[in-house]
Write a protein that holds these residues in place. Structure first.
Motif, PDB file in Angstrom:
ATOM      1  N   TYR A   9       0.554 -20.961  -5.142  1.00 27.01           N
ATOM      2  CA  TYR A   9      -0.057 -21.243  -3.787  1.00 27.01           C
ATOM      3  C   TYR A   9       0.865 -20.444  -2.997  1.00 27.01           C
ATOM      4  O   TYR A   9       1.977 -19.976  -3.257  1.00 27.01           O
ATOM      5  N   PRO A  10       0.115 -20.450  -1.660  1.00 25.76           N
ATOM      6  CA  PRO A  10       0.779 -19.640  -0.569  1.00 25.76           C
ATOM      7  C   PRO A  10       1.949 -20.218  -0.260  1.00 25.76           C
ATOM      8  O   PRO A  10       2.016 -21.573   0.228  1.00 25.76           O
ATOM      9  N   SER A  11       3.123 -19.473   0.004  1.00 25.44           N
ATOM     10  CA  SER A  11       4.342 -20.115   0.296  1.00 25.44           C
ATOM     11  C   SER A  11       4.332 -20.371   1.747  1.00 25.44           C
ATOM     12  O   SER A  11       5.130 -21.107   2.514  1.00 25.44           O
ATOM     13  N   LEU A  12       3.347 -19.804   2.623  1.00 27.90           N
ATOM     14  CA  LEU A  12       3.353 -20.106   3.977  1.00 27.90           C
ATOM     15  C   LEU A  12       2.052 -20.959   4.343  1.00 27.90           C
ATOM     16  O   LEU A  12       0.846 -20.423   3.736  1.00 27.90           O
ATOM     17  N   SER A  13       2.017 -21.528   5.397  1.00 27.31           N
ATOM     18  CA  SER A  13       0.862 -22.194   5.782  1.00 27.31           C
ATOM     19  C   SER A  13       0.050 -21.190   6.533  1.00 27.31           C
ATOM     20  O   SER A  13       0.695 -19.996   6.828  1.00 27.31           O
ATOM     21  N   LEU A  14      -1.287 -21.447   6.831  1.00 26.46           N
ATOM     22  CA  LEU A  14      -2.141 -20.374   7.175  1.00 26.46           C
ATOM     23  C   LEU A  14      -1.869 -19.879   8.755  1.00 26.46           C
ATOM     24  O   LEU A  14      -1.628 -18.871   9.194  1.00 26.46           O
ATOM     25  N   PRO A  35       4.846  -1.733   0.694  1.00 23.26           N
ATOM     26  CA  PRO A  35       5.454  -3.062   0.699  1.00 23.26           C
ATOM     27  C   PRO A  35       6.553  -3.226   1.548  1.00 23.26           C
ATOM     28  O   PRO A  35       6.914  -4.263   2.107  1.00 23.26           O
ATOM     29  N   GLU A  36       7.676  -2.319   1.171  1.00 25.41           N
ATOM     30  CA  GLU A  36       8.997  -2.257   1.670  1.00 25.41           C
ATOM     31  C   GLU A  36       8.736  -2.032   3.331  1.00 25.41           C
ATOM     32  O   GLU A  36       9.286  -2.950   4.166  1.00 25.41           O
ATOM     33  N   VAL A  37       7.927  -1.372   3.887  1.00 21.48           N
ATOM     34  CA  VAL A  37       7.696  -1.202   5.365  1.00 21.48           C
ATOM     35  C   VAL A  37       7.143  -2.246   5.861  1.00 21.48           C
ATOM     36  O   VAL A  37       7.505  -2.696   6.936  1.00 21.48           O
ATOM     37  N   MET A  38       5.969  -3.008   4.969  1.00 23.88           N
ATOM     38  CA  MET A  38       5.212  -4.264   5.717  1.00 23.88           C
ATOM     39  C   MET A  38       6.399  -5.371   5.776  1.00 23.88           C
ATOM     40  O   MET A  38       6.375  -6.169   6.522  1.00 23.88           O
ATOM     41  N   ALA A  39       7.433  -5.527   4.615  1.00 24.38           N
ATOM     42  CA  ALA A  39       8.445  -6.352   4.641  1.00 24.38           C
ATOM     43  C   ALA A  39       9.392  -6.130   5.805  1.00 24.38           C
ATOM     44  O   ALA A  39       9.953  -7.176   6.488  1.00 24.38           O
ATOM     45  N   LYS A  40       9.739  -4.977   6.123  1.00 21.61           N
ATOM     46  CA  LYS A  40      10.597  -4.753   7.459  1.00 21.61           C
ATOM     47  C   LYS A  40      10.092  -5.231   8.765  1.00 21.61           C
ATOM     48  O   LYS A  40      10.566  -5.685   9.503  1.00 21.61           O
ATOM     49  N   LEU A  42       8.072  -7.697   8.917  1.00 16.38           N
ATOM     50  CA  LEU A  42       8.179  -9.002   9.106  1.00 16.38           C
ATOM     51  C   LEU A  42       9.720  -9.808   9.346  1.00 16.38           C
ATOM     52  O   LEU A  42       9.985 -10.770   9.496  1.00 16.38           O
ATOM     53  N   GLY A  43      10.584  -8.577   9.591  1.00 16.57           N
ATOM     54  CA  GLY A  43      11.956  -9.003   9.703  1.00 16.57           C
ATOM     55  C   GLY A  43      12.892  -8.824   8.412  1.00 16.57           C
ATOM     56  O   GLY A  43      13.998  -9.193   8.570  1.00 16.57           O
ATOM     57  N   TYR A  44      12.304  -8.580   7.443  1.00 15.39           N
ATOM     58  CA  TYR A  44      13.327  -8.581   6.084  1.00 15.39           C
ATOM     59  C   TYR A  44      13.999  -7.234   6.117  1.00 15.39           C
ATOM     60  O   TYR A  44      13.497  -6.395   6.865  1.00 15.39           O
ATOM     61  N   SER A  45      14.734  -7.129   5.426  1.00 14.26           N
ATOM     62  CA  SER A  45      15.742  -5.832   5.232  1.00 14.26           C
ATOM     63  C   SER A  45      14.825  -4.963   4.429  1.00 14.26           C
ATOM     64  O   SER A  45      15.256  -3.678   4.354  1.00 14.26           O
ATOM     65  N   GLY A  46      13.923  -5.439   3.557  1.00  6.89           N
ATOM     66  CA  GLY A  46      13.333  -4.663   2.678  1.00  6.89           C
ATOM     67  C   GLY A  46      12.612  -5.623   1.547  1.00  6.89           C
ATOM     68  O   GLY A  46      12.559  -6.967   1.973  1.00  6.89           O
ATOM     69  N   MET A  47      12.346  -5.124   0.329  1.00  9.36           N
ATOM     70  CA  MET A  47      11.641  -6.122  -0.692  1.00  9.36           C
ATOM     71  C   MET A  47      12.630  -6.979  -1.181  1.00  9.36           C
ATOM     72  O   MET A  47      13.769  -6.284  -1.976  1.00  9.36           O
ATOM     73  N   ASN A  48      12.648  -8.087  -1.211  1.00 10.87           N
ATOM     74  CA  ASN A  48      13.310  -8.986  -2.019  1.00 10.87           C
ATOM     75  C   ASN A  48      12.434 -10.008  -2.627  1.00 10.87           C
ATOM     76  O   ASN A  48      11.296 -10.171  -2.364  1.00 10.87           O
ATOM     77  N   GLY A  49      13.267 -11.432  -3.038  1.00 10.48           N
ATOM     78  CA  GLY A  49      12.482 -12.427  -3.471  1.00 10.48           C
ATOM     79  C   GLY A  49      11.623 -13.101  -2.316  1.00 10.48           C
ATOM     80  O   GLY A  49      10.325 -13.368  -2.329  1.00 10.48           O
ATOM     81  N   LEU A  55       4.650 -11.694   1.688  1.00  6.49           N
ATOM     82  CA  LEU A  55       3.759 -10.920   1.534  1.00  6.49           C
ATOM     83  C   LEU A  55       2.484 -11.528   0.623  1.00  6.49           C
ATOM     84  O   LEU A  55       1.209 -11.153   0.869  1.00  6.49           O
ATOM     85  N   SER A  56       2.794 -12.024  -0.324  1.00 10.21           N
ATOM     86  CA  SER A  56       1.868 -12.539  -1.462  1.00 10.21           C
ATOM     87  C   SER A  56       1.135 -13.683  -0.772  1.00 10.21           C
ATOM     88  O   SER A  56      -0.158 -13.721  -0.780  1.00 10.21           O
TER      89      SER A  56
END
Length: 253
Positions: A9-14, A35-40, A42-49, A55-56
């Motif tokens: 299920y989506p972890s974020l609400s719409l 994906p790593e660029v997209m993650a950054k 969003l304010g993340y340091s990179g791809m992690n859980g 992103l999912s």
């Protein structure tokens, strides 16, 4: 013992997912990126859980699209982000996004537009193999998503009323042309317009032909409708009149 995993299920609400998509759009516009660029973005340091889960969620709503090994903002997301808030098209795409996740589509089919109590949904989800420790998260996410759906569907209702008023006014004008004495317009044109339905009225000399269908159809349902229309065409053909030799019309057998 292996840990039992709850269904996806989506972890974020719409609403949260739209906010996240806006951050990506502000940074990358509609360009493809890793994906790593997209993650950054969003304010993340990179791809992690955590970033992978976020992103999912955007992909489940159809706000992000896979482009090979990269990602990009979808056309639907772009409309949601840049259209004015009173845009009916934006409202339609928000509703489409809300029910793109399979779980949310199933919940909507189960309960309709009125969200039930948490206890009711909890029982439903536990029967679908959600673990008791995680079941509250999708309930909260779905409830927040449906609050946005309820808000934007007001635009649907307004647009549907405008369509109904326009149809009625148009048919009243046609009726007054056909009936100069000023009789009441035929009630066959005064059908309710459901925002989840589409309607088309085709005027011919003898009257009007109206067809109505759901706004969203599966491929299988479309095939069924096509087969049904073939039958309807055959039935309508029996009403077609052809002239006899003496000039009087005769209904076809």
């Amino acid at each position: 013992m292996a840990r039992v995993r709850s269904p996806n299920y989506p972890s974020l609400s719409l609403p949260s997912a739209i906010d996240a998509a806006r951050k990506i759009y502000d940074k990358e516009h509609t360009h493809k990126a890793d994906p790593e660029v997209m993650a950054k973005a969003l304010g993340y340091s990179g791809m992690n859980g955590a970033s992978a889960t976020a992103l999912s969620a955007l992909k489940k709503y159809g706000l992000l699209l896979d482009e090979g090994k990269q990602l990009k903002i979808s056309a639907d997301a772009l409309t949601i982000l840049v259209d004015p808030k009173d845009s009916v098209e934006r409202a339609k795409l928000i509703v489409k996004a809300a029910f793109s996740p399979q779980l949310f589509s199933d919940l909507n089919e189960q309960y309709g537009e009125t969200v039930p109590s948490d206890e009711n949904m909890r029982a439903y989800l536990l029967k679908r193999a959600f673990s008791p420790s995680t079941v509250d998260a999708p309930i909260r996410t779905y409830r927040e998503t449906m609050e946005l759906v309820s808000e934007v569907k007001k635009l649907y209702d307004q647009a549907a009323q405008e369509v109904q008023d326009n149809l009625l006014a148009s048919e009243q004008q046609r009726e007054s042309t056909r009936n100069p004495s000023g009789g009441a317009p035929s009630k066959q044109y005064q059908s309710n317009v459901n925002p989840s339905m589409r309607q088309d009225v085709f005027s011919i000399e003898e009257g009007a032909v109206t067809i109505e269908w759901p706004a969203a159809l599966s491929v299988e349902s479309l095939k069924d409708v096509e087969d049904w229309l073939t039958i309807v065409k055959r039935k309508i053909s029996r009403s077609v009149q052809k002239p006899e030799a003496n000039g009087k019309p005769e209904a076809e057998e």
